[in-house]
Write a protein that holds these residues in place. Structure first.
Motif, short mmCIF file in Angstrom:
data_model
loop_
_atom_site.label_atom_id
_atom_site.label_comp_id
_atom_site.label_asym_id
_atom_site.label_seq_id
_atom_site.Cartn_x
_atom_site.Cartn_y
_atom_site.Cartn_z
N TYR A 1 -8.35 6.90 -29.68
CA TYR A 1 -7.24 6.48 -28.81
C TYR A 1 -6.06 7.44 -28.89
CZ TYR A 1 -9.76 2.09 -28.23
OH TYR A 1 -10.70 1.14 -27.93
N TRP A 2 -5.83 7.97 -30.09
CA TRP A 2 -4.74 8.94 -30.26
C TRP A 2 -5.00 10.18 -29.42
CZ3 TRP A 2 -4.94 13.79 -32.95
CH2 TRP A 2 -3.69 14.41 -33.08
N LYS A 3 -6.25 10.67 -29.47
CA LYS A 3 -6.60 11.88 -28.72
C LYS A 3 -6.59 11.63 -27.22
CE LYS A 3 -9.15 15.08 -30.15
NZ LYS A 3 -10.26 16.00 -30.56
N LEU A 4 -7.07 10.47 -26.80
CA LEU A 4 -7.09 10.15 -25.37
C LEU A 4 -5.67 10.06 -24.81
CD1 LEU A 4 -9.96 7.51 -25.25
CD2 LEU A 4 -9.95 9.75 -24.12
N ASN A 5 -4.77 9.43 -25.54
CA ASN A 5 -3.38 9.33 -25.08
C ASN A 5 -2.72 10.71 -25.03
OD1 ASN A 5 -3.21 6.56 -24.58
ND2 ASN A 5 -2.66 6.08 -26.68
N ARG A 6 -3.00 11.54 -26.02
CA ARG A 6 -2.45 12.90 -26.02
C ARG A 6 -2.98 13.70 -24.83
NH1 ARG A 6 -1.98 16.62 -31.17
NH2 ARG A 6 -0.97 17.78 -29.51
N LEU A 7 -4.28 13.56 -24.58
CA LEU A 7 -4.91 14.28 -23.48
C LEU A 7 -4.33 13.83 -22.14
CD1 LEU A 7 -7.09 16.31 -22.61
CD2 LEU A 7 -8.71 14.41 -22.53
N ASN A 8 -4.17 12.51 -21.96
CA ASN A 8 -3.60 11.99 -20.72
C ASN A 8 -2.16 12.47 -20.52
OD1 ASN A 8 -5.92 10.64 -20.02
ND2 ASN A 8 -5.28 8.70 -20.94
N LYS A 9 -1.41 12.50 -21.62
CA LYS A 9 -0.02 12.95 -21.53
C LYS A 9 0.04 14.43 -21.18
CE LYS A 9 4.32 12.92 -24.13
NZ LYS A 9 4.97 12.57 -25.43
N LYS A 10 -0.85 15.21 -21.74
CA LYS A 10 -0.88 16.64 -21.47
C LYS A 10 -1.22 16.92 -20.02
CE LYS A 10 -2.96 20.93 -23.21
NZ LYS A 10 -3.92 21.50 -24.19
N LYS A 11 -2.10 16.09 -19.44
CA LYS A 11 -2.49 16.26 -18.04
C LYS A 11 -1.48 15.65 -17.08
CE LYS A 11 -7.51 16.39 -18.78
NZ LYS A 11 -8.80 15.70 -18.50
N GLY A 12 -0.47 14.97 -17.64
CA GLY A 12 0.52 14.33 -16.80
C GLY A 12 0.02 13.04 -16.18
N ASN A 13 -1.02 12.46 -16.79
CA ASN A 13 -1.59 11.20 -16.30
C ASN A 13 -0.71 10.04 -16.76
OD1 ASN A 13 -3.09 9.00 -15.57
ND2 ASN A 13 -5.03 9.80 -16.36
N THR A 14 -0.11 9.35 -15.82
CA THR A 14 0.78 8.23 -16.16
C THR A 14 0.09 6.89 -16.00
OG1 THR A 14 1.65 8.20 -13.90
CG2 THR A 14 2.85 9.52 -15.53
N GLY A 15 -1.23 6.89 -15.96
CA GLY A 15 -1.98 5.65 -15.76
C GLY A 15 -2.10 4.83 -17.03
N PHE A 16 -3.31 4.41 -17.35
CA PHE A 16 -3.55 3.51 -18.47
C PHE A 16 -3.22 4.19 -19.81
CE2 PHE A 16 -6.09 1.25 -21.62
CZ PHE A 16 -5.86 -0.07 -21.27
N VAL A 17 -2.45 3.49 -20.64
CA VAL A 17 -2.10 3.99 -21.96
C VAL A 17 -2.82 3.12 -22.99
CG1 VAL A 17 -0.28 4.41 -23.62
CG2 VAL A 17 0.15 4.81 -21.19
N TYR A 18 -3.60 3.75 -23.86
CA TYR A 18 -4.37 3.00 -24.84
C TYR A 18 -3.46 2.51 -25.96
CZ TYR A 18 -8.52 4.74 -22.53
OH TYR A 18 -9.49 5.01 -21.58
N HIS A 19 -3.72 1.28 -26.39
CA HIS A 19 -2.91 0.67 -27.46
C HIS A 19 -3.34 1.25 -28.80
CE1 HIS A 19 -1.18 -2.37 -30.11
NE2 HIS A 19 -0.44 -2.75 -29.10
N PRO A 20 -2.41 1.73 -29.59
CA PRO A 20 -2.76 2.35 -30.88
C PRO A 20 -3.16 1.30 -31.92
CG PRO A 20 -0.39 2.28 -30.62
CD PRO A 20 -0.97 1.80 -29.33
#
Length: 471
Positions: free
Chosen positions: A452-471
């Motif tokens: 989940y940490w990596k997925l959230n970092r990846l989404n943030k890097k891509k500028g994806n403002t959609g679903f944020v995984y709960h840590p």
């Protein structure tokens, strides 16, 4: 409400949990006061409390073979029918489905009195196997993200109290040795054999079912029980629904059933694998202790009667530990680290138990096994809330809760044969297997956190403002 409050009410309407629209969606601040929300939260807690009948006594008085087959059928029914059960729950609602399951369980307790009916009724528990995932999913519809973990922890207390109380009950009954020329184990056997005891337990369960049907609301937006009792005013119902949807719009029921897309999303969700392996590994490691714990404690040199009471102490400690784990996960908004820390503690003390298994340090052995109990599954409710929070829709969340409990019950099958008579009294092999399984659970919890940490970092890097995984 005042005219000003009505205007704010109109501007903050969302689609309710049943999918019916009352206006345009909005992300504005809620119009209700924190005091109103706190009062309603207490009322919801009271209503949810009626659904917490999570543990019932098993029928005895049959051969070991029949008992084992009955348990196999029960586990088979649970594993196979958890998902279909929650599909029905999603369709008909918790008031109908959970109420039916409690009634069915009570009838089972009343009528499962003969050898022939044991196997049949145990398999009929497919009608009741969805109670726990149904209860967990229903709570997600009434509570916000930072309110779920502590409620999940409370929900599992029924099981913990039953485990703790069983040891004290056995301690009391076994002390009746000599009365009517019967040994202690014969009195314990007779207690479970008494038809009146079985019927009283069954009737009590049916009474609870009646209370549930009388009090539990159909849904947040339609807070009327099956008995026609209205529990909240129209405004209160609106607040209950909207406070949850404003916090997490994924809890909206967009359909009257779980869609094929949602089913596909769950079964192709690779992120659930780490959660399932955490449950299977860590719970399997301690599964046999429920049955063999008193015998293991007795093997340390304590009297058999005392061993039952001593064995229950760890379970009593488990209760406040679990409540703290749930509170902390909500307080800090970090389910993942709490699950990882819980499985790590269990892993460490299982290693300690294995290291001294062949020594004569009786006091140390007992102290460590007590701590093993105290941290045996305090993390389990938090793992459930973590999975629920990371589901992307209501339908996915319903099936995800079923998968969680499927894994939990499968752990009973995996871990049920860890401690063998040939390995007694030190159980070197048994404790080694427990350590290995616990290691799998702990490592899986680490993987779950990292993913989940990596997925959230990846989404943030891509500028994806959609679903944020709960840590």
């Amino acid at each position: 409400m005042s005219e000003h409050e009505n205007e704010k009410h109109a501007s903050n309407v969302l689609v309710d949990s049943e999918g019916s629209s009352h206006g345009q969606e909005s992300t504005q601040a809620p119009y209700w006061s924190p005091e109103q929300e706190k009062r309603l939260l207490l009322l919801i807690d009271f209503q949810s409390g009626n659904a917490m009948t999570d543990n019932f006594m098993k029928e005895v008085g049959i051969t070991q073979f029949e008992y084992n087959v009955g348990n196999q059928l029960m586990y088979l029914g649970i594993v196979l029918f958890e998902i279909p059960s929650n599909l029905v729950l999603y369709k008909v609602g918790p008031a109908i489905w959970i109420g039916f399951q409690i009634v069915a369980w009570g009838m089972d307790m009343v009528h499962t009195l003969q050898r022939g009916s044991f196997l049949g009724f145990d398999f009929q528990r497919i009608c009741e196997c969805g109670y726990i995932p149904a209860g967990l999913y229903t709570m997600t519809r009434f509570y916000k993200k930072d309110e779920i973990s502590k409620r999940f922890a409370v929900f599992f207390l029924g099981n913990m109290v039953a485990n703790a109380g069983a040891g004290l009950l056995a301690f009391g009954i076994l002390r009746m040795r000599g009365i009517a020329n019967l040994s202690g184990w014969q009195w314990l056997f007779l207690y479970w054999q008494l038809t009146v005891t079985q019927q009283l337990e069954g009737m009590l369960t049916i009474v609870i079912a009646v209370l549930f049907i009388t009090l539990f609301p159909r849904s947040t937006s339609n807070p009327v029980s099956l008995a026609g009792l209205r529990l909240f005013t129209e405004e209160e119902a609106h607040i209950i629904t909207q406070r949850v949807l404003l916090d997490d719009p994924t809890k909206k029921h967009a359909h009257t059933h779980v869609s094929r897309e949602e089913l596909k999303a769950v079964f192709t969700n690779w992120k659930l694998i780490a959660h399932v392996m955490t449950t299977l590994g860590s719970l399997s490691a301690i599964a046999s202790l429920a049955s063999f714990g008193p015998s293991i404690v007795a093997s340390y040199g304590y009297k058999a009667v005392e061993a039952n009471a001593m064995n229950s102490i760890g379970y009593w400690i488990l209760i406040p530990v679990t409540l703290f784990w749930g509170w902390a996960a909500d307080k800090w908004g970090k389910c993942g680290p709490m699950v990882m820390f819980g499985t790590f503690i269990s892993f460490v003390f299982l290693i300690a138990q294995r290291c001294i298994a062949e020594t004569d340090k009786v006091t140390a052995k007992y102290a460590i096994i007590t701590v093993v109990y105290a941290f045996s599954f305090n993390w389990h409710p938090i793992n459930g809330s973590w999975m629920a929070l990371n589901a992307k829709s209501a339908g996915e969340r319903s099936i995800t809760m079923a998968i969680l409990i499927m894994a939990a019950n499968a752990s009973g099958i995996v871990g049920g044969q860890i401690f063998q008579a040939s390995d007694a009294p030190n159980y070197k092999v048994g404790w080694s297997v427990s350590v290995a399984l616990s290691c799998i659970g702990f490592v899986s919890s680490v993987v779950a956190n990292v993913q989940y940490w990596k997925l959230n970092r990846l989404n943030k890097k891509k500028g994806n403002t959609g679903f944020v995984y709960h840590p």
